[in-house]
Design an enzyme around this catalytic site. Structure first.
Site, PDB file in Angstrom:
ATOM      1  N   HIS A 157     -18.429 -23.148  10.962  1.00 21.36           N
ATOM      2  CA  HIS A 157     -18.792 -22.625   9.246  1.00 21.36           C
ATOM      3  C   HIS A 157     -20.035 -23.530   8.873  1.00 21.36           C
ATOM      4  O   HIS A 157     -20.738 -23.143   7.868  1.00 21.36           O
ATOM      5  CB  HIS A 157     -17.876 -22.697   8.415  1.00 21.36           C
ATOM      6  CG  HIS A 157     -17.898 -21.555   7.474  1.00 21.36           C
ATOM      7  ND1 HIS A 157     -16.658 -21.027   6.429  1.00 21.36           N
ATOM      8  CD2 HIS A 157     -18.803 -20.674   7.177  1.00 21.36           C
ATOM      9  CE1 HIS A 157     -17.155 -20.042   6.134  1.00 21.36           C
ATOM     10  NE2 HIS A 157     -18.239 -19.883   6.228  1.00 21.36           N
TER      11      HIS A 157
ATOM     12  N   ASP B 128     -15.223 -26.079   1.882  1.00 22.81           N
ATOM     13  CA  ASP B 128     -16.453 -26.376   2.795  1.00 22.81           C
ATOM     14  C   ASP B 128     -17.307 -27.117   1.954  1.00 22.81           C
ATOM     15  O   ASP B 128     -18.583 -26.956   2.113  1.00 22.81           O
ATOM     16  CB  ASP B 128     -16.689 -25.436   3.441  1.00 22.81           C
ATOM     17  CG  ASP B 128     -15.927 -25.050   4.590  1.00 22.81           C
ATOM     18  OD1 ASP B 128     -14.723 -25.801   4.857  1.00 22.81           O
ATOM     19  OD2 ASP B 128     -16.140 -23.883   5.185  1.00 22.81           O
TER      20      ASP B 128
ATOM     21  N   HIS C  49     -18.946 -28.756   9.273  1.00 23.73           N
ATOM     22  CA  HIS C  49     -18.506 -27.467   8.725  1.00 23.73           C
ATOM     23  C   HIS C  49     -17.590 -27.556   7.448  1.00 23.73           C
ATOM     24  O   HIS C  49     -17.552 -26.532   6.859  1.00 23.73           O
ATOM     25  CB  HIS C  49     -17.593 -26.570   9.905  1.00 23.73           C
ATOM     26  CG  HIS C  49     -16.251 -27.317  10.008  1.00 23.73           C
ATOM     27  ND1 HIS C  49     -15.299 -26.227  10.665  1.00 23.73           N
ATOM     28  CD2 HIS C  49     -15.719 -28.436   9.776  1.00 23.73           C
ATOM     29  CE1 HIS C  49     -14.112 -27.161  10.579  1.00 23.73           C
ATOM     30  NE2 HIS C  49     -14.206 -28.194  10.346  1.00 23.73           N
TER      31      HIS C  49
HETATM   32  N1  LIG Z   1     -14.829 -24.194   7.949  1.00 23.06           N
HETATM   33  C1  LIG Z   1     -13.708 -24.992   8.187  1.00 23.06           C
HETATM   34  N2  LIG Z   1     -12.759 -24.613   8.647  1.00 23.06           N
HETATM   35  N3  LIG Z   1     -13.689 -26.060   7.536  1.00 23.06           N
HETATM   36  C2  LIG Z   1     -12.541 -26.894   7.376  1.00 23.06           C
HETATM   37  C3  LIG Z   1     -12.872 -28.311   6.468  1.00 23.06           C
HETATM   38  C4  LIG Z   1     -11.784 -29.282   6.461  1.00 23.06           C
HETATM   39  C5  LIG Z   1     -11.682 -30.441   5.836  1.00 23.06           C
HETATM   40  N4  LIG Z   1     -11.867 -30.005   4.249  1.00 23.06           N
HETATM   41  C6  LIG Z   1     -13.081 -31.142   6.106  1.00 23.06           C
HETATM   42  O1  LIG Z   1     -13.945 -31.523   5.477  1.00 23.06           O
HETATM   43  O2  LIG Z   1     -13.056 -31.540   7.248  1.00 23.06           O
HETATM   44 MN   LIG Z   2     -15.169 -22.543   6.059  1.00 27.40          MN
HETATM   45 MN   LIG Z   3     -11.888 -22.662   6.688  1.00 24.29          MN
END
Ligand SMILES: NC(=[NH2+])NCCC[C@H](N)C(=O)O
Ligand SMILES: [Mn+2]
Ligand SMILES: [Mn+2]
Length: 310
Positions: free
Chosen positions: A107, A134, A147
């Protein structure tokens, strides 16, 4: 030509972004090709769209020799190089009045899709469908995985970072709405509150039902139903029983129908100009589960293009 109020041609530009540098789990870079091999291009052609496809198979050439962490972020130069290049590509396709369908990749690629789309449609709104917000900043991220951070850069909340100076704050916080959240870091919750960013968690989906949630989301970001819409759909918004092959699954997600309903309802507005299908990771879980996740990724994409409208 097209039932879409912003597109004069019924052409979809599909942009594959085989990139995994925004997080540590390999395999998400195989997402785009697997979606295409499943037949997505033909499926969309059969719906009456003209389709062009760019697979971006040279992405690893943008990996720098040295890429130390900067301000807590991992692989900042690689992520920046790739998303900057893809942003220009997406901007060009959107400017040609094509619907842009981006296939991720992790992402962090939203840095590219949102920048590209909002450069062409500055008054667009963004519907972010995800288990996660995110919206970590370099200062708040625990993981350092980019991401988990794109929204803070796109809104300007992140402040300046030497590797992402090209990312302009094109996304106003009142043009952003989330659906599906259920795993939001404490610091992200504070950001959502401080900036009054509208977010519908799974709790709200349970309470109001998905039909009302989409209306409430649009009432917030697009009250007169006259602005272009960009949907970015992280497949981990879906329950892991529906989309198991993804890097950061979280229980208690959207059902198959709820996920598709969002895409259908947005297609129905005639305002959707771009959609992203992100975080499909064909290297995770069993062959059956990979198949199931690819299949759902393809059907979400088709629904964004109006498949289920009668
Ligand atoms: N695009 C995603 N799946 N993002 C997950 C982020 C998980 C967590 N909040 C982080 O900053 O690492
Ligand atoms: Mn995401
Ligand atoms: Mn996610």
């Amino acid at each position: 030509m097209s039932d879409n109020k912003f597109l004069s041609t019924k052409t979809v530009s599909i942009v594959g972004v085989p990139f995994s540098g925004g997080q540590p789990r390999g395999g998400v870079e195989e997402g785009p090709l697997r979606l295409v091999e499943f037949g997505l291009l033909n499926q969309i052609q059969e719906m009456g769209w003209k389709v062009d496809y760019e697979g971006n198979n040279n992405i690893s050439s943008l990996r720098p020799n040295q890429d130390p962490d900067v301000l807590n972020l991992k692989q900042p130069k690689y992520v920046s190089n790739v998303t900057h290049a893809v942003a220009k590509q997406i901007e060009e396709r959107a400017r040609q009045n094509k619907f842009v369908l981006t296939l991720g990749g992790d992402h962090s690629v939203a840095l590219a899709t949102v920048t590209g789309v909002f450069s062409v449609y500055p008054n667009a709104c963004l519907i972010w469908v995800d288990a996660h917000a995110d919206i970590n900043t370099p200062a708040t991220t625990d993981s350092g995985n980019i991401h988990g951070c794109p929204v803070s850069f796109l809104t300007g909340i992140a402040g300046s970072h030497p590797d992402f100076a090209w990312v302009k704050p094109l996304l106003k916080t009142n043009r952003l709405v989330y659906i599906g959240l259920r795993d939001v870091d404490a610091a992200e919750k504070k950001i959502l509150r401080d900036y009054k960013i509208k977010a519908f968690s799974m709790h709200h989906v349970d309470r109001y039902g998905i039909g009302n949630i989409v209306e409430m989301a649009l009432d917030h970001v697009n009250p007169k139903r006259d602005l272009p819409i960009h949907l970015t759909f992280d497949v981990d918004a879906l329950d892991p029983s529906v989309a198991p092959s993804t890097g950061t699954p979280v229980r208690g997600g959207l059902t198959f129908r709820e996920g598709h309903y969002i895409c259908e309802a947005l297609a129905e507005t005639g305002l959707l100009v771009a959609a992203d299908i992100m975080e499909v990771n064909p290297a995770l879980e069993s062959e059956m589960e990979v198949f199931q996740t690819i299949q759902v990724g393809c059907s979400l994409a088709r629904c964004c293009l109006g498949e289920s409208l009668l």
